[in-house]
Every structure is written in C-alpha cells, then in structure tokens.
Motif scaffolding. Structure first.
Motif, PDB file in Angstrom:
ATOM      1  N   LEU A   1      19.375 -18.288  -6.454  1.00  0.00           N
ATOM      2  CA  LEU A   1      18.379 -19.289  -6.839  1.00  0.00           C
ATOM      3  C   LEU A   1      16.986 -18.690  -6.977  1.00  0.00           C
ATOM      4  CD1 LEU A   1      19.449 -22.111  -4.332  1.00  0.00           C
ATOM      5  CD2 LEU A   1      20.301 -21.723  -6.656  1.00  0.00           C
ATOM      6  N   ALA A   2      16.863 -17.376  -6.766  1.00  0.00           N
ATOM      7  CA  ALA A   2      15.556 -16.747  -6.647  1.00  0.00           C
ATOM      8  C   ALA A   2      14.701 -16.858  -7.905  1.00  0.00           C
ATOM      9  CB  ALA A   2      15.721 -15.276  -6.260  1.00  0.00           C
ATOM     10  N   ASP A   3      15.321 -17.038  -9.074  1.00  0.00           N
ATOM     11  CA  ASP A   3      14.528 -17.144 -10.297  1.00  0.00           C
ATOM     12  C   ASP A   3      13.772 -18.460 -10.383  1.00  0.00           C
ATOM     13  OD1 ASP A   3      16.913 -18.564 -10.575  1.00  0.00           O
ATOM     14  OD2 ASP A   3      16.844 -18.419 -12.768  1.00  0.00           O
ATOM     15  N   ALA A   4      14.151 -19.435  -9.532  1.00  0.00           N
ATOM     16  CA  ALA A   4      13.487 -20.736  -9.550  1.00  0.00           C
ATOM     17  C   ALA A   4      12.994 -21.165  -8.176  1.00  0.00           C
ATOM     18  CB  ALA A   4      14.435 -21.809 -10.097  1.00  0.00           C
ATOM     19  N   PHE A   5      13.706 -20.731  -7.118  1.00  0.00           N
ATOM     20  CA  PHE A   5      13.389 -21.201  -5.772  1.00  0.00           C
ATOM     21  C   PHE A   5      13.721 -20.092  -4.783  1.00  0.00           C
ATOM     22  CE2 PHE A   5      14.161 -23.819  -1.924  1.00  0.00           C
ATOM     23  CZ  PHE A   5      13.022 -24.636  -1.966  1.00  0.00           C
ATOM     24  N   ARG A   6      12.714 -19.569  -4.097  1.00  0.00           N
ATOM     25  CA  ARG A   6      12.901 -18.482  -3.144  1.00  0.00           C
ATOM     26  C   ARG A   6      13.220 -19.076  -1.773  1.00  0.00           C
ATOM     27  NH1 ARG A   6       7.687 -15.440  -5.435  1.00  0.00           N
ATOM     28  NH2 ARG A   6       8.644 -14.462  -7.264  1.00  0.00           N
ATOM     29  N   VAL A   7      14.449 -18.884  -1.346  1.00  0.00           N
ATOM     30  CA  VAL A   7      14.950 -19.499  -0.117  1.00  0.00           C
ATOM     31  C   VAL A   7      14.682 -18.590   1.073  1.00  0.00           C
ATOM     32  CG1 VAL A   7      17.011 -20.405   1.039  1.00  0.00           C
ATOM     33  CG2 VAL A   7      16.755 -20.656  -1.446  1.00  0.00           C
ATOM     34  N   TYR A   8      14.160 -19.198   2.163  1.00  0.00           N
ATOM     35  CA  TYR A   8      13.993 -18.416   3.390  1.00  0.00           C
ATOM     36  C   TYR A   8      14.824 -18.967   4.549  1.00  0.00           C
ATOM     37  CZ  TYR A   8      10.332 -22.004   4.195  1.00  0.00           C
ATOM     38  OH  TYR A   8       9.636 -23.174   4.312  1.00  0.00           O
ATOM     39  N   GLU A   9      15.470 -20.111   4.371  1.00  0.00           N
ATOM     40  CA  GLU A   9      16.334 -20.641   5.424  1.00  0.00           C
ATOM     41  C   GLU A   9      17.306 -21.645   4.817  1.00  0.00           C
ATOM     42  OE1 GLU A   9      16.121 -23.053   9.719  1.00  0.00           O
ATOM     43  OE2 GLU A   9      14.280 -22.402   8.724  1.00  0.00           O
ATOM     44  N   VAL A  10      18.512 -21.677   5.362  1.00  0.00           N
ATOM     45  CA  VAL A  10      19.530 -22.636   4.932  1.00  0.00           C
ATOM     46  C   VAL A  10      20.046 -23.367   6.164  1.00  0.00           C
ATOM     47  CG1 VAL A  10      21.753 -22.981   3.794  1.00  0.00           C
ATOM     48  CG2 VAL A  10      20.202 -21.195   2.990  1.00  0.00           C
ATOM     49  N   ASP A  11      20.186 -24.676   6.024  1.00  0.00           N
ATOM     50  CA  ASP A  11      20.689 -25.484   7.138  1.00  0.00           C
ATOM     51  C   ASP A  11      21.748 -26.433   6.604  1.00  0.00           C
ATOM     52  OD1 ASP A  11      20.954 -26.619   9.670  1.00  0.00           O
ATOM     53  OD2 ASP A  11      19.393 -28.112   9.275  1.00  0.00           O
ATOM     54  N   THR A  12      22.820 -26.620   7.362  1.00  0.00           N
ATOM     55  CA  THR A  12      23.910 -27.503   6.951  1.00  0.00           C
ATOM     56  C   THR A  12      24.149 -28.543   8.031  1.00  0.00           C
ATOM     57  OG1 THR A  12      24.975 -25.709   5.743  1.00  0.00           O
ATOM     58  CG2 THR A  12      26.321 -27.638   6.233  1.00  0.00           C
ATOM     59  N   THR A  13      24.148 -29.819   7.629  1.00  0.00           N
ATOM     60  CA  THR A  13      24.462 -30.909   8.549  1.00  0.00           C
ATOM     61  C   THR A  13      25.433 -31.860   7.869  1.00  0.00           C
ATOM     62  OG1 THR A  13      22.623 -32.300   7.804  1.00  0.00           O
ATOM     63  CG2 THR A  13      22.167 -30.770   9.605  1.00  0.00           C
ATOM     64  N   PRO A  14      26.339 -32.495   8.623  1.00  0.00           N
ATOM     65  CA  PRO A  14      27.297 -33.434   8.015  1.00  0.00           C
ATOM     66  C   PRO A  14      26.610 -34.620   7.355  1.00  0.00           C
ATOM     67  CG  PRO A  14      27.978 -32.820  10.246  1.00  0.00           C
ATOM     68  CD  PRO A  14      26.586 -32.297  10.062  1.00  0.00           C
TER      69      PRO A  14
ATOM     70  N   ASP B   1      23.259 -34.787   6.130  1.00  0.00           N
ATOM     71  CA  ASP B   1      22.292 -34.511   5.065  1.00  0.00           C
ATOM     72  C   ASP B   1      22.748 -33.469   4.062  1.00  0.00           C
ATOM     73  OD1 ASP B   1      20.511 -36.295   6.294  1.00  0.00           O
ATOM     74  OD2 ASP B   1      19.724 -34.725   7.600  1.00  0.00           O
ATOM     75  N   GLY B   2      23.961 -32.949   4.191  1.00  0.00           N
ATOM     76  CA  GLY B   2      24.423 -31.932   3.271  1.00  0.00           C
ATOM     77  C   GLY B   2      23.801 -30.584   3.572  1.00  0.00           C
ATOM     78  N   VAL B   3      23.617 -29.783   2.532  1.00  0.00           N
ATOM     79  CA  VAL B   3      23.071 -28.435   2.682  1.00  0.00           C
ATOM     80  C   VAL B   3      21.621 -28.450   2.242  1.00  0.00           C
ATOM     81  CG1 VAL B   3      23.318 -26.026   2.002  1.00  0.00           C
ATOM     82  CG2 VAL B   3      25.349 -27.471   2.247  1.00  0.00           C
ATOM     83  N   ARG B   4      20.773 -27.850   3.061  1.00  0.00           N
ATOM     84  CA  ARG B   4      19.331 -27.866   2.800  1.00  0.00           C
ATOM     85  C   ARG B   4      18.844 -26.419   2.672  1.00  0.00           C
ATOM     86  NH1 ARG B   4      17.813 -33.021   4.489  1.00  0.00           N
ATOM     87  NH2 ARG B   4      15.624 -32.498   4.880  1.00  0.00           N
ATOM     88  N   TYR B   5      18.252 -26.144   1.528  1.00  0.00           N
ATOM     89  CA  TYR B   5      17.665 -24.831   1.270  1.00  0.00           C
ATOM     90  C   TYR B   5      16.140 -24.973   1.416  1.00  0.00           C
ATOM     91  CZ  TYR B   5      22.077 -23.666  -1.199  1.00  0.00           C
ATOM     92  OH  TYR B   5      23.399 -23.439  -1.551  1.00  0.00           O
TER      93      TYR B   5
END
Length: 368
Positions: free
Chosen positions: A16-29, A31-35
């Motif tokens: 996703l780096a060409d549009a959104f530079r991710v520094y953390e990922v979190d997954t919860t039942p 809220d889904g996956v959060r970048y």
C-alpha cells in the motif's frame, strides 16, 4: 509493526506504500483490520488506489481519522442476508399498518367505530407499498449484480400522515467500483418505481371513483402530475371530477405517492438517486448542479407565495432547506471515473425527463 494477526488474503502493508505508508496493523473481530499510517496523497486518491486491491479480496475499506491518526479500516464484504432481518420486517409491518390507516382516511372509514374497517383500505396500502418495494428492490438487485454490499429495504412508517409513510431506503456500505455501477444502481430504483407507478395508475383509473362527504379527502387537494394525467387520458379516464364529492379511487392516490416520491428521489443532491445518476453522467461537475437545486426550490416557493396564494410554498421551502443539508453530506464517489457510454447516457437523460413528468408545482394543498 504488528502484522502477525493479518489475514493472509489481505494486502501486506508494503503493498500500500504508493498511497498509504503503514506503520502499524491491528486486527479485532469487531472492527476488522486497521492499518495505521500516513496518506501520501489526498484521501479520495488513497481510496481510489487501494480500495480495488481490497475489493478483489472480498473486503471493503474506508479511510478515517482517529485521535489524530489516519486509519484504513478493512472489513469483509457480505452480499447475502445473514439470518432474519428483523428490523426490516418490523419496519415493513409498521409501514403496512400506517398506510392502512392513511388509506382508511381516504376511503372515509372510521377505524374508531370499527377497527376492522382498516383492512378495507388494503388496495391503497398495496399500491403505496408495492411501488416503494419495487423501487427499492430495483436498487437492491443491481447492487447484487455489481457485487456492492447493500441492505434490504427499510420502510419508514409515518403514523397520522395522509400517505402513511416517508418512503423506503436501502443502505449501501461499500466502495462503488466505477461509474457504471453507480449509474446502474442509482437508475434502477426510479425506473422500476416508474414502471410500477404506471401500472398502478392504469389499474387505479379503471376503478370506480369514490364519493366522500367528510374527512381528509374533503380537506386536501392533490395536484396530479402529467404522468398520471397522461395515463388516465390514454385510457379515456379522468382524475379530476366536476362533482366535488367525487375523488379518484384511492389506488390512484397510491400512484400519486409513487410519482411524488420518484420526483423527490431524482433531485440531484446528496445521496438521492438523482445525485447518483448525475454524478455518473457529469462527474465532478455535479457539484454545480447540486448547488443550484436548493435555490430553484426556494424560487419555486417564492413563486407560489406571489402567484398561488402560498399553496405548497412551505413544502418546497422545506425541501429547499433539506437539499441544502443533503448536499453537505456529499455524493457517492466511484473508484473508477471512466465515463459512461452513450447508451447509459441516453437512459440517464430519459430517466430525468420522466422524473419531470412526475412534477407538479402544487402537489398537495389544504382546502380548509
């Protein structure tokens, strides 16, 4: 960077780096996956770049800001219906009851003296709910065709009102892939609803008018648009009678509801059908059209004050204010802005023209 819980079918953060530079990922039942990260371009461009990558993996995504952080939230898309949609069922039953009650007033029935008399108003209720259901399921069917997640229709009851309802809506909670999908979903409802309105009008004008000597039918005057008047004329029937105690069969009034709702839905503002159609046709130029709508409605209200003793002026003034608010909510934006082809353009223009046939300056007026 916490990636150990990231489902294998989702894009890796580096993708996703060409549009959104991710520094953390979190997954919860819940809220889904959060970048968590930083956009490298404006928000709408971020979604246009990354949403197709999630969509083809069965996810929808939205970009939001929480506690000063930008978050891409990805949740699984569901095109089916999970379990019994009790909220939809309850609202449909409540709307059935409210339209039966509204219909009883047009038929001149007293449900206070005889509660069972409300059932005699079923033709009116069937006309109104039938048109609304056909309209909304038109949207729903094309949503499923384009694999856009949408809810079943939510009917909106309005007790003690002369039509018994505020209409019905479906909720789309998904990324719209392209202009074609936005157009097809937006236009399907009005076209299906117009077809149902024409059929109901044809049936209604063929039924005997009713004679009333009191009640709501003697207190309210309906203005019938060209669509209904034209169908009646083609069939050799009428919707206005010289005898003031005669009114069209309430099934025709149900068709009037369908025509009025169709016109309002085709106003090109906010999340209304007309906005989806014009957004598909005109792209970002829709903003100019949307800005003009409230002023046109205010001008119509002013005209009615000056030349029609104010009849229906409050109605259009209210819709002028409402369209100002709806416009602030924004319009659906497709991911792919490829223009529509000539066939869809022609259908879009035809639909908007048919919507104008549902317009009448004074749709309803109190005659007291």
């Amino acid at each position: 960077m916490a990636q150990q819980s990231l489902p294998t079918d989702l894009p890796r953060p580096e993708r996703l780096a060409d549009a959104f530079r991710v520094y953390e990922v979190d997954t919860t039942p819940e809220d889904g996956v959060r970048y968590y990260g930083e956009p490298v371009t404006e928000s709408q461009q971020v979604l246009r770049r990354v949403a197709p990558r999630f969509r083809k993996r069965g996810y929808r995504v939205r970009l939001q800001r929480e506690m000063g952080e930008h978050v891409l939230v990805a949740t699984e898309r569901s095109l089916g219906v999970d379990g019994v949609p009790w909220t939809n069922v309850a609202l449909a039953l409540a709307t059935l009851l409210s339209t039966l009650f509204a219909g009883s007033r047009w038929y001149g029935l007293s449900v206070v003296d005889d509660p069972a008399a409300i059932l005699q108003a079923w033709p009116f209720a069937a006309a109104v709910l039938g048109i609304l259901a056909v309209h909304e399921f038109g949207h729903y069917a094309l949503s499923r065709y384009h694999e856009v997640q949408a809810s079943l229709p939510y009917f909106i009851p309005l007790p003690l009102n002369v039509i018994g309802t505020l209409g019905a809506v479906i909720r789309m909670d998904d990324n719209i892939p392209d202009r074609r999908a936005l157009f097809d979903i937006g236009v399907a409802g009005p076209l299906a609803g117009l077809a149902a309105t024409i059929a109901v009008t044809a049936v209604g004008v063929s039924l005997d008018p009713i004679r009333v000597t009191g009640g709501v039918a003697t207190q309210i005057e309906l203005g019938y648009p060209l669509l209904i008047r034209g169908i009646a004329a083609i069939l050799g029937e009428q919707v206005v009678y010289a005898d003031p105690t005669l009114i069209p069969n309430p099934v025709v009034i149900g068709a009037w509801v369908g025509a009025f709702v169709t016109f309002l839905n085709l106003l090109p503002v906010g999340q209304l059908d007309g906005a989806h159609i014009t957004r598909s046709l005109l792209g970002d130029r829709t903003a100019t059209v949307q800005t003009a709508v409230p002023f046109a409605l205010f001008a119509l209200a002013g005209y009615l004050v000056v030349f029609e003793s104010g009849r229906a002026a409050a109605l259009w003034g209210f819709w002028g204010v409402l369209t100002l608010l709806l416009g602030r909510a924004g319009t659906a934006t497709p991911l792919d802005e490829t223009p529509l082809g000539p066939k869809r353009q022609a259908v879009g223009v035809l639909t908007l023209v048919l919507g104008l046939l549902c317009f009448v300056p004074v749709p309803i007026a109190i005659t007291l």
